[in-house]
Design a protein around this motif. Structure first.
Motif, mmCIF file in Angstrom:
data_model
loop_
_atom_site.group_PDB
_atom_site.id
_atom_site.type_symbol
_atom_site.label_atom_id
_atom_site.label_comp_id
_atom_site.label_asym_id
_atom_site.label_seq_id
_atom_site.Cartn_x
_atom_site.Cartn_y
_atom_site.Cartn_z
ATOM 1 N N ASN A 1 28.117 0.051 -26.666
ATOM 2 C CA ASN A 1 27.220 0.981 -25.805
ATOM 3 C C ASN A 1 27.903 2.091 -25.452
ATOM 4 O O ASN A 1 27.262 2.308 -24.054
ATOM 5 C CB ASN A 1 26.659 -0.234 -24.426
ATOM 6 N N LEU A 2 28.260 3.347 -26.474
ATOM 7 C CA LEU A 2 28.178 4.111 -26.350
ATOM 8 C C LEU A 2 27.480 5.715 -25.710
ATOM 9 O O LEU A 2 28.069 6.451 -25.307
ATOM 10 C CB LEU A 2 29.529 4.555 -27.454
ATOM 11 N N ILE A 3 26.330 4.982 -26.087
ATOM 12 C CA ILE A 3 24.914 6.252 -25.131
ATOM 13 C C ILE A 3 24.733 5.992 -24.199
ATOM 14 O O ILE A 3 24.656 4.810 -24.081
ATOM 15 C CB ILE A 3 23.689 6.060 -27.037
ATOM 16 N N PRO A 4 25.045 6.915 -23.492
ATOM 17 C CA PRO A 4 25.070 7.254 -21.758
ATOM 18 C C PRO A 4 23.657 7.405 -21.398
ATOM 19 O O PRO A 4 23.445 8.177 -21.291
ATOM 20 C CB PRO A 4 26.001 8.228 -21.429
ATOM 21 N N TRP A 5 22.024 6.028 -21.875
ATOM 22 C CA TRP A 5 21.146 6.416 -21.720
ATOM 23 C C TRP A 5 20.933 6.489 -20.364
ATOM 24 O O TRP A 5 20.379 7.895 -20.609
ATOM 25 C CB TRP A 5 20.287 4.907 -22.052
ATOM 26 N N CYS B 1 28.816 8.713 -35.634
ATOM 27 C CA CYS B 1 27.981 7.473 -35.977
ATOM 28 C C CYS B 1 27.524 6.285 -34.861
ATOM 29 O O CYS B 1 26.847 5.644 -34.608
ATOM 30 C CB CYS B 1 28.328 6.946 -37.558
ATOM 31 N N ASP B 2 28.842 6.780 -34.399
ATOM 32 C CA ASP B 2 28.452 5.869 -32.697
ATOM 33 C C ASP B 2 27.673 6.724 -31.828
ATOM 34 O O ASP B 2 26.994 5.217 -31.924
ATOM 35 C CB ASP B 2 30.081 5.318 -31.874
ATOM 36 N N LEU B 3 27.608 7.313 -31.903
ATOM 37 C CA LEU B 3 25.815 7.915 -30.904
ATOM 38 C C LEU B 3 25.341 7.912 -31.901
ATOM 39 O O LEU B 3 23.932 8.418 -31.220
ATOM 40 C CB LEU B 3 26.447 9.455 -30.917
ATOM 41 N N TYR B 4 24.988 7.055 -33.727
ATOM 42 C CA TYR B 4 23.758 6.987 -33.923
ATOM 43 C C TYR B 4 22.955 5.778 -33.218
ATOM 44 O O TYR B 4 21.704 5.507 -33.016
ATOM 45 C CB TYR B 4 23.823 6.414 -35.628
ATOM 46 N N ASP B 5 23.881 4.714 -32.647
ATOM 47 C CA ASP B 5 23.141 3.393 -31.903
ATOM 48 C C ASP B 5 24.198 2.774 -31.142
ATOM 49 O O ASP B 5 23.725 1.935 -30.883
ATOM 50 C CB ASP B 5 23.314 2.432 -33.092
ATOM 51 N N GLY B 6 24.514 3.658 -30.900
ATOM 52 C CA GLY B 6 25.685 2.794 -29.430
ATOM 53 C C GLY B 6 26.993 2.325 -30.246
ATOM 54 O O GLY B 6 28.062 2.088 -29.162
ATOM 55 N N GLY B 7 27.282 1.822 -31.594
ATOM 56 C CA GLY B 7 28.281 2.072 -31.788
ATOM 57 C C GLY B 7 28.189 -0.316 -31.964
ATOM 58 O O GLY B 7 27.857 -0.393 -31.412
ATOM 59 N N TRP B 8 29.090 -0.137 -32.802
ATOM 60 C CA TRP B 8 29.586 -2.056 -32.559
ATOM 61 C C TRP B 8 30.764 -2.075 -32.765
ATOM 62 O O TRP B 8 31.583 -2.029 -34.097
ATOM 63 C CB TRP B 8 28.556 -2.416 -34.000
ATOM 64 N N THR B 9 30.958 -3.054 -32.034
ATOM 65 C CA THR B 9 32.862 -3.421 -32.025
ATOM 66 C C THR B 9 32.733 -4.528 -34.035
ATOM 67 O O THR B 9 33.964 -4.568 -34.199
ATOM 68 C CB THR B 9 33.057 -5.070 -31.400
ATOM 69 N N LYS B 10 32.160 -4.954 -34.416
ATOM 70 C CA LYS B 10 32.211 -5.186 -35.922
ATOM 71 C C LYS B 10 31.576 -4.170 -36.925
ATOM 72 O O LYS B 10 30.976 -3.758 -36.914
ATOM 73 C CB LYS B 10 32.420 -6.782 -36.024
ATOM 74 N N ALA B 11 31.963 -4.594 -38.812
ATOM 75 C CA ALA B 11 31.162 -3.554 -39.110
ATOM 76 C C ALA B 11 30.256 -4.241 -39.593
ATOM 77 O O ALA B 11 29.615 -5.444 -39.420
ATOM 78 C CB ALA B 11 32.021 -3.591 -40.806
ATOM 79 N N GLU B 12 29.310 -3.322 -40.190
ATOM 80 C CA GLU B 12 27.849 -4.274 -40.200
ATOM 81 C C GLU B 12 26.627 -4.203 -39.201
ATOM 82 O O GLU B 12 25.915 -5.038 -39.528
ATOM 83 C CB GLU B 12 27.585 -4.658 -41.182
#
Length: 376
Positions: free
Chosen positions: A360-364, A342-353
């Motif tokens: 910024n894990l998606i290499p745009w 799911c990190d590659l859905y939106d780049g992922g977040w450091t905290k829940a929700e």
């Protein structure tokens, strides 16, 4: 005799023309009239660098698809274009819309669409799927983009996310107008539907039991829904289920029209997927393909196997062996360090929700570089 034959042919031609007109009129009249939500209701903010427009287009199955068209504000002339869809069970207000917007920021005309039977698109009963119809959805999106005045019809690519990554590969194998394809955090929906996760049910008796259950369901209650992401979340849920919950159920990615966020799919909605294997010819894709997966994704094996079968003609989990790809040099496999599915859905977040800071894990820029290189 010649006059009689000519008259007969002329009459047949007139009747055929009339029939075609009547048929076309009937088909056009049957096109679903859909009402589009006009307010901005995405799970991400609109970029100041792009223009946004709600649009619709038709498929060859007579269905009307709803979409968001993103265009760079500084774009000029005929530009390269990208069609985006996925994840499987999501809507264009979620991950696919974000991908499309980010690509538009980088100079592409980008279209994020709701698949048939989902979101704002037409099709009854709701939340059902078909390997053929879903592949056509992508090809119909290419039709639409090809007809836009600001699009170079010879420079069109596609992005498929999650289950739509596999569908994107299937579309690329079928449609040579697609010049570049990205499969991000992909599932092979036919493989998981027929074999279960990690091929745990890849045996005849397990498939037979599943077919018996679906056959019974069709008579008992064909409209029954299977439910979206599990809610409430069990404490002992696997990590990938927790990740799905965090994206689809919390404010990070929840959307009222998303099946995954709500009541899911029809129980019998993916019956056809279980008895199909639609990546059979991906080893013959001559156009460019980039398969992108997270290092920690539970689904990683789908993308890696699809890549190796596409390039080598064989891979673990595939029961068939065929010839290697004639154009392996334009195929890439990228594994993103530390990224989950799911990190590659939106780049992922450091905290829940979706709180904290974006990972910024998606290499745009890497995706833009891939499309710029291959859409020329």
């Amino acid at each position: 005799m010649k006059k009689v034959l000519f008259a007969a042919l002329l009459t047949a031609g007139i009747l055929t023309a009339c029939t075609e007109k009547a048929t076309n009129k009937k088909e056009n009249d049957s096109m679903a009239k859909i009402e589009l939500t006009q307010e901005w209701d995405k799970v991400f903010p609109l970029s100041e660098k792009v223009k946004h427009q709600k649009v619709t287009f038709e498929t060859q199955y007579g269905l009307t698809l709803a979409a968001d068209l993103y265009t760079p504000k500084d774009g000029q002339g005929k530009m390269a274009a990208i069609a985006v869809s996925g994840p499987f069970g999501a809507t264009k207000e979620q991950s696919s819309g974000l991908y499309a917007m980010r690509m538009a920021e980088r100079g592409f005309v980008a279209l994020a669409f709701d698949p048939s039977y989902t979101g704002e698109s037409s099709g009854e009963p709701r939340r059902t799927a078909s390997p053929d119809i879903n592949t056509e959805d992508f090809m119909a999106a290419v039709d639409f983009l090809s007809k836009q005045e600001n699009v170079d019809a010879g420079k069109i690519g596609i992005i498929g996310i999650c289950g739509w990554g596999g569908i994107a590969l299937n579309a690329a194998a079928a449609d040579t107008r697609i010049k570049a394809t990205v499969a991000s955090t992909m599932y092979d929906m036919t493989r998981v539907s027929g074999n279960g996760y990690y091929d745990a049910d890849d045996k005849e008796d397990a498939r037979h039991a599943a077919r018996e259950a679906i056959a019974k369901q069709r008579l008992d209650d064909p409209a029954a829904m299977a439910g979206g992401v599990v809610n409430p979340l069990p404490e002992d849920a696997p990590q990938f289920v927790k990740d799905y919950y965090d994206y689809y159920i919390t404010p990070r990615g929840y959307h009222k029209r998303s099946g995954n966020s709500n009541d899911g799919w029809r129980v019998i909605g993916t019956q056809a997927y279980a008895n199909a294997r639609f990546l059979y010819y991906i080893n013959e894709i001559r156009s460019a393909v980039l398969v992108m997966h997270g290092e920690k994704a539970h689904s990683r094996y789908f993308g890696e196997a699809a890549y190796h079968y596409m390039v080598d003609g064989k891979a673990e989990g595939y029961h068939f062996v065929t010839k290697p790809n004639p154009n392996p040099e334009n195929k890439q496999l990228i594994i993103i360090p530390g990224a989950s599915h799911c990190d590659l859905y939106d780049g992922g977040w450091t905290k829940a929700e979706g709180k904290g800071e974006s990972k910024n894990l998606i290499p745009w820029d890497k995706l833009a570089e891939f499309f710029n290189k291959n859409l020329k």
